[in-house]
Scaffold this motif. Structure first.
Motif, short mmCIF file in Angstrom:
data_model
loop_
_atom_site.label_atom_id
_atom_site.label_comp_id
_atom_site.label_asym_id
_atom_site.label_seq_id
_atom_site.Cartn_x
_atom_site.Cartn_y
_atom_site.Cartn_z
N HIS A 86 0.87 -1.19 0.00
CA HIS A 86 0.00 0.00 0.00
C HIS A 86 0.90 1.23 0.00
O HIS A 86 2.01 1.14 0.48
CB HIS A 86 -0.87 0.06 1.26
N PRO A 87 0.42 2.37 -0.45
CA PRO A 87 -0.93 2.71 -0.89
C PRO A 87 -1.32 1.97 -2.18
O PRO A 87 -0.48 1.60 -2.99
CB PRO A 87 -0.88 4.21 -1.13
N GLN A 88 -2.66 1.84 -2.32
CA GLN A 88 -3.25 1.40 -3.57
C GLN A 88 -3.94 2.63 -4.20
O GLN A 88 -4.31 3.56 -3.48
CB GLN A 88 -4.25 0.29 -3.32
N PHE A 89 -4.11 2.58 -5.52
CA PHE A 89 -4.57 3.78 -6.24
C PHE A 89 -5.80 3.53 -7.10
O PHE A 89 -6.13 2.38 -7.38
CB PHE A 89 -3.44 4.29 -7.15
N ASP A 90 -6.42 4.62 -7.53
CA ASP A 90 -7.47 4.49 -8.55
C ASP A 90 -6.77 4.47 -9.92
O ASP A 90 -5.55 4.67 -10.01
CB ASP A 90 -8.48 5.64 -8.44
N THR A 91 -7.55 4.25 -10.97
CA THR A 91 -6.94 4.10 -12.31
C THR A 91 -6.15 5.34 -12.71
O THR A 91 -5.09 5.24 -13.32
CB THR A 91 -8.05 3.82 -13.35
N ALA A 92 -6.65 6.51 -12.35
CA ALA A 92 -5.98 7.76 -12.76
C ALA A 92 -4.81 8.11 -11.85
O ALA A 92 -4.15 9.13 -12.06
CB ALA A 92 -7.00 8.89 -12.76
N SER A 93 -4.56 7.28 -10.83
CA SER A 93 -3.51 7.54 -9.84
C SER A 93 -3.63 8.93 -9.21
O SER A 93 -2.66 9.64 -9.00
CB SER A 93 -2.11 7.39 -10.47
N ARG A 94 -4.85 9.30 -8.93
CA ARG A 94 -5.10 10.61 -8.28
C ARG A 94 -5.52 10.40 -6.82
O ARG A 94 -5.49 11.32 -6.02
CB ARG A 94 -6.18 11.38 -9.02
N CYS A 95 -5.93 9.17 -6.51
CA CYS A 95 -6.44 8.87 -5.17
C CYS A 95 -5.60 7.73 -4.59
O CYS A 95 -5.35 6.74 -5.27
CB CYS A 95 -7.91 8.47 -5.32
N ALA A 96 -5.13 7.87 -3.34
CA ALA A 96 -4.31 6.83 -2.71
C ALA A 96 -4.96 6.39 -1.40
O ALA A 96 -5.43 7.23 -0.63
CB ALA A 96 -2.91 7.37 -2.43
N VAL A 97 -4.94 5.07 -1.17
CA VAL A 97 -5.59 4.51 0.02
C VAL A 97 -4.61 3.62 0.78
O VAL A 97 -3.92 2.79 0.17
CB VAL A 97 -6.82 3.65 -0.39
N VAL A 98 -4.56 3.78 2.09
CA VAL A 98 -3.87 2.79 2.95
C VAL A 98 -4.95 2.15 3.82
O VAL A 98 -5.90 2.81 4.24
CB VAL A 98 -2.75 3.42 3.80
N HIS A 99 -4.78 0.85 4.07
CA HIS A 99 -5.88 0.08 4.63
C HIS A 99 -5.37 -0.96 5.62
O HIS A 99 -4.37 -1.62 5.38
CB HIS A 99 -6.61 -0.60 3.44
N ASN A 100 -6.10 -1.10 6.71
CA ASN A 100 -5.86 -2.19 7.66
C ASN A 100 -7.17 -2.96 7.76
O ASN A 100 -8.21 -2.36 8.03
CB ASN A 100 -5.47 -1.60 9.02
N GLY A 101 -7.12 -4.27 7.53
CA GLY A 101 -8.35 -5.07 7.63
C GLY A 101 -8.51 -5.95 6.41
O GLY A 101 -7.55 -6.16 5.66
N ALA A 159 -7.20 5.31 5.41
CA ALA A 159 -6.89 6.73 5.26
C ALA A 159 -6.72 6.96 3.76
O ALA A 159 -6.07 6.17 3.07
CB ALA A 159 -5.62 7.10 6.01
N VAL A 160 -7.36 8.02 3.26
CA VAL A 160 -7.40 8.27 1.82
C VAL A 160 -6.97 9.71 1.54
O VAL A 160 -7.37 10.63 2.27
CB VAL A 160 -8.85 8.09 1.28
N ILE A 161 -6.17 9.88 0.49
CA ILE A 161 -5.87 11.25 0.04
C ILE A 161 -6.16 11.35 -1.47
O ILE A 161 -6.20 10.33 -2.16
CB ILE A 161 -4.41 11.69 0.34
N HIS A 162 -6.37 12.57 -1.93
CA HIS A 162 -6.68 12.78 -3.34
C HIS A 162 -5.93 14.00 -3.83
O HIS A 162 -5.88 15.03 -3.13
CB HIS A 162 -8.20 12.97 -3.52
N GLN A 163 -5.39 13.87 -5.02
CA GLN A 163 -4.61 14.96 -5.62
C GLN A 163 -5.41 16.27 -5.68
O GLN A 163 -4.85 17.36 -5.54
CB GLN A 163 -4.20 14.53 -7.03
N ASP A 164 -6.72 16.17 -5.89
CA ASP A 164 -7.54 17.38 -6.01
C ASP A 164 -7.91 17.99 -4.65
O ASP A 164 -8.55 19.04 -4.60
CB ASP A 164 -8.84 17.07 -6.77
N ALA A 165 -7.53 17.31 -3.58
CA ALA A 165 -7.82 17.84 -2.23
C ALA A 165 -6.53 17.80 -1.42
O ALA A 165 -6.37 17.00 -0.50
CB ALA A 165 -8.91 16.97 -1.56
N PRO A 166 -5.55 18.64 -1.80
CA PRO A 166 -4.19 18.51 -1.25
C PRO A 166 -4.06 18.89 0.22
O PRO A 166 -2.97 18.77 0.78
CB PRO A 166 -3.37 19.45 -2.14
#
Ligand code: AGP
Length: 608
Positions: A86-101, A159-166
């Motif tokens: 992780h992180p894993q991304f959406d297809t456009a690589s604009r959103c990154a996610v880290v995950h437990n579970g 926890a998630v972040i997005h390029q458009d919400a820096p």
């Protein structure tokens, strides 16, 4: 399992999340990664291996950002590879996610998205989260996360972040722990508040199906329908003590050697010599409630389960209360019957074991009172039980439990003493038990002073690939624990068994290359185990015995004997276990395994 760490503020987010991640490595350490937003661009890097590997690579990049999320992984879905980290991304690589579970319906969600043209890069269940959020995002990042959550089944903290919400981190939790640290103009997110304690003591915990929008200014929490909810921050009072190995080669050895002190801590102010009884302030049950308890159910996993098994002998024999010990992962699927006046004891060093938490919640829902036995203040277990008895063992870093196990035995002995004195045990007997408890720390010291001898014996046995660990009565769970230590850290097939059962099948496996570690510390069954060992010897099996000082007969039977100070039967698991721990440690050292962080394991098992 896995550890999440995130930061948003004015400091160097990248080095800060890497530092936080190192404190979470006990949750998994097979790969690690980081994502950040720098000058409006989402950047990331992932590596197979420990956080130190990632750290070295990131140092070369010179990244600067005030926002980053990071992850240390214990693989569930997909091998530990760079792609699956992780992180894993959406297809456009604009959103990154880290995950437990674990996302239990990941296959179904994956198929659904694939039908709509989404292509996946990894084998992980986590990628369905990032792809789903990316797919649902129509310009409102928070809304996209909120819409994704009800489509995901299982337990998770993200926890998630997005390029458009820096300037934002969005988090969500469902049956997995997630703490948000509130600092001055800076915010933290972590799977365990301990990881950000150095920076802030104010923490907000997300409960199931809640999400939170984190900005530098603060935290806004929401329910599943995105209605704002008020959440009070808690003031964490535990120490942010930095733990080091000191002069010891491994944390495990250090933690073994701490036991004279940790046993003392577990006992401190918890008994009355005068009344021969236990004083357990953490027990929030009235005298009347305690007196009425008619049945005890113990829930635990692994080493904690072995402590629970030892407690069955204590509670049934001393307090005459029937006890069932349940493997947490099996228990909840039994549709358990909870009669009136049942007390549940949930034992977990970490307080984060998902199976134990789930089993405990099941019993709580059915009306049982829950007592937790735990080492970590602020852990999920400690927060959810009715009463919590802390081990006071200090942070245990080595994945293999050592000092926390012996402290669990102490706390369970005290709890059984409390019940026993209400029912059947005389004041005199209580005083006798307390005296024996008080003697333990110095008895353990004397065992530690035999470490050289134990190391010599360990070297002699280190080349065997199969072992039996045998005991009877109090020594049976002790044998299980001894075998588990050897499996965990030396990767040796060690079979813990009740000695009397050998003749019902397993004795077929005995031969000159399959030695037996025999626990002879239980006086009631001592003559019986001697006969069982004779049966092993008659089949050319080697025997390494752990026996109380003064046991003469064993010398004529065993190939090697390690003597321990004599104590009461109910306390005999403690001296014997110190020997098992040293034996496993020195065998593992001889075989060159990674002792503190053994392969495939994690300290906190936060997935079911
Ligand atoms: C112990 O050496 C093991 N690492 C493992 O069996 C452990 O005891 C088990 O995972 C339960 O952990 P807990 O006590 O934190 O619930």
């Amino acid at each position: 399992m896995c550890g999440i760490f995130g930061y948003l503020g004015e400091q160097d987010a990248v080095s800060l999340v890497l530092e936080g991640l190192k404190k979470l490595e006990y949750r998994g350490y097979d790969s690690a990664g980081v994502a950040l937003i720098q000058n409006g661009e989402l950047l990331s890097h992932k590596e197979v291996g420990k956080v130190s590997v990632l750290d070295a690579k990131i140092a070369e990049k010179g990244w600067k950002s005030g926002l980053a999320i990071a992850h240390t992984r214990w693989a569930t879905h997909g091998k530990p590879t760079q792609i699956n980290a992780h992180p894993q991304f959406d297809t456009a690589s604009r959103c990154a996610v880290v995950h437990n579970g674990i996302i239990e319906n990941h296959e179904a969600v994956r198929r659904l998205l694939q039908k709509r043209g989404v292509s996946f890069q990894s084998d992980t269940d986590t990628e369905v989260i990032s792809q789903l959020i990316g797919f649902l995002n129509k310009g409102n990042f928070l809304r996209a996360v909120q819409r994704a959550l009800p489509l995901l089944q299982g337990a998770f903290a993200i926890a998630v972040i997005h390029q458009d919400a820096p300037e934002e981190i969005i988090c969500a939790a469902k049956e997995s722990p997630l703490a948000i640290g509130v600092g001055e103009g800076e915010m933290f997110v972590a799977s365990d508040a301990q990881a950000f304690l150095k920076y802030t003591r104010q923490a907000i915990y997300l409960h199931s199906s809640e999400l939170a929008l984190i900005t530098k200014k603060g935290v806004q929490a929401f329910n599943a329908r995105l209605a704002p909810i008020e959440k009070e921050s808690e003031n964490l009072d535990h120490d942010a003590e930095e733990v080091t190995k000191g002069a010891y080669q491994h944390y495990m050895l250090k933690e073994i050697y701490e036991q004279p002190q940790t046993l003392q801590n577990a006992l401190l102010s918890r008994f009355s010599e005068e009344y021969g009884s236990a004083i357990l302030d953490g027990l929030k049950l009235s005298e009347e409630e305690l007196f009425k308890i008619k049945r005890i159910v113990i829930l635990a996993c692994g080493t904690s389960l072995h402590a629970g098994l030892t407690a069955t002998y204590l509670f049934e024999e001393k307090a005459r209360i029937p006890v069932e010990v349940e493997i947490s992962s099996e228990f909840r699927y039994k549709n358990p019957i909870v009669q009136e006046n049942t007390l549940a004891i949930a034992i977990s060093q970490s307080g984060e074991t998902a199976d134990t938490l789930a089993a405990m919640r099941e019993l709580k829902e059915k009306g049982a009172k829950i007592v937790g036995i735990c080492n970590v203040q602020g852990s999920t277990l400690a927060r959810e039980v009715d009463s919590c008895l802390f081990l006071r063992a200090g942070p245990e870093i080595c994945v293999a439990a050592t000092k926390t196990y012996t402290s669990q035995l102490i706390v369970l002995t005290l709890l059984s003493l409390r019940f026993a004195r209400m029912h059947t045990m005389s004041q005199q007997e209580g005083k006798h038990l307390i005296k024996a408890l008080q003697a333990l720390p110095s008895q353990v010291k004397s065992i530690l002073s035999q470490a050289d001898k134990i190391e010599r014996i360990a070297k002699k046995y280190a080349h065997y690939d199969n072992f039996f660990f045998l005991g009877r009565r109090y020594m049976y769970p002790t044998a299980l624990e001894g075998a588990l230590k050897l499996k965990e850290i030396a990767y040796i097939n060690a079979n813990g068994y009740p000695a009397g059962e050998m003749k019902h099948g397993p004795i077929a496996l005995i031969h000159e290359n399959c030695p037996t570690v025999a626990y002879c510390g239980d006086s009631v069954t001592y003559p019986k185990i001697l006969s069982n060992l004779m049966e092993i010897k008659a089949r050319s099996g080697k025997v390494l015995a752990i026996a109380p000082e003064g046991s003469k007969e064993i010398q004529g039977i065993a190939d090697d004997v390690i003597y321990v100070p004599k104590t009461l039967d109910e306390l005999s698991p403690i001296p014997a276990t110190i020997v098992s721990q040293l034996l496993a440690y020195y065998i593992a050292k001889e075989r060159g395994t990674e002792i503190d962080q053994p392969r495939n394991l994690a300290k906190s098992v936060t997935v079911e």
